[in-house]
Design an enzyme around this catalytic site. Structure first.
Site, PDB file in Angstrom:
ATOM      1  N   SER A 188       7.369  15.095 -14.900  1.00 64.37           N
ATOM      2  CA  SER A 188       8.511  14.547 -15.643  1.00 64.37           C
ATOM      3  C   SER A 188       8.386  14.995 -17.086  1.00 64.37           C
ATOM      4  CB  SER A 188       8.486  13.016 -15.573  1.00 64.37           C
ATOM      5  OG  SER A 188       9.421  12.446 -16.480  1.00 64.37           O
ATOM      6  N   TYR A 237       4.025   4.861 -17.608  1.00 61.58           N
ATOM      7  CA  TYR A 237       4.619   6.034 -16.961  1.00 61.58           C
ATOM      8  C   TYR A 237       4.269   7.295 -17.739  1.00 61.58           C
ATOM      9  CZ  TYR A 237       8.111   8.857 -14.463  1.00 61.58           C
ATOM     10  OH  TYR A 237       8.732   9.803 -13.685  1.00 61.58           O
TER      11      TYR A 237
END
Length: 260
Positions: free
Chosen positions: A139, A152
């Site tokens: 990501s 995250y």
């Protein structure tokens, strides 16, 4: 050479399911892996892909996947796609349980599957494939920190680092190590998982954003990277919608040319 076979994790929805569909359209044999057997059965009926039900945070499930693949034919490519986020809390307030889950699925599961399947990828090369591929979907959260990213960011930064180290470790072998780092992708489940099923919060991020990425956009990037000539390695591909300049710099409303 016979048809090439790719293993795609996180195949029951979103980017994973779209990747399975596109590989099948391109003539690949595909093994889709995920926890939800009902979703996998539907994907198999739709695409003709083989499927395997496994929780990749459980070593016994990963071992069973490895054994199944070894018994059923060569493996030429692996797409580590399974992952996810939970919460937007601060580092101080974030749940240890949420952080542990994010590390399990985004980092340790990728390590488990990569370790288990590398011998099979090498065997595929020896059997005549000539090369193999390991693709890990990370990501932009693994490259740029943002408020609320906490766990995250940490997990995806770790996945990015692991991918970089793996490429160094495999230097000299005909195995490409590819990282795909998407930005804003509008799927049905990512936000729902992050916000514990709260649909209003899950989809608010996409409000008035012109053309966020789709799962199919990312799948096209994954498949294209694997189908490049064997000597071409796309080490890192960052893919974002034009409306997203950075994780938290997102244009909303119609994109227009500014007056000078």
């Amino acid at each position: 050479m016979s048809t090439r076979r790719v293993v795609v994790t996180g195949a029951s929805s979103g980017i994973g399911a779209a990747t399975v569909r596109l590989f099948r359209l391109r003539g690949w044999d595909v093994v889709g892996v995920a926890r939800r057997a009902d979703r996998l059965a539907a994907l198999r009926a739709e695409t003709g892909a083989d499927v395997f039900t496994a929780d990749l945070t459980v070593q016994a499930d990963v071992d069973a996947l490895r054994d199944y693949l070894a018994e059923t034919g060569p493996v030429h490519a692996l797409v580590n796609n399974a992952g996810g986020a939970k919460g937007l809390d601060s580092v101080e307030a974030g749940s240890i349980e949420d952080w542990a889950w994010m590390f399990e699925i985004n980092v340790l599961a990728v390590k488990r599957v990569t370790t288990a399947l590398l011998p099979l990828l090498r065997a595929g090369i020896r059997s005549g494939a000539g090369s193999a591929d390991i693709v890990t979907v990370t990501s932009i959260a693994g490259h740029v920190a943002y408020l609320g990213g906490g766990g995250y960011n940490a997990a995806k930064f770790a996945a990015h680092a692991m991918t970089e180290v793996l490429r160094l470790e495999l230097s000299g072998e005909p195995i490409r190590v590819i990282e795909i780092a998407p930005g804003m992708v509008k799927t049905d489940e990512f936000g729902l998982v992050r916000f514990n099923g709260d649909a209003d919060k899950a989809f608010a991020a996409y409000d008035n954003v012109p053309d966020p990425l789709s799962a199919e956009d990312v799948a096209e990037t994954i498949v294209s990277s694997v189908e490049r000539p064997a000597h071409v390695n796309l080490d890192l591909i960052v893919i974002k919608p034009v409306a997203q300049a950075a994780p938290t710099r997102i244009a909303r409303g119609e994109l227009t040319v500014r007056e000078p």
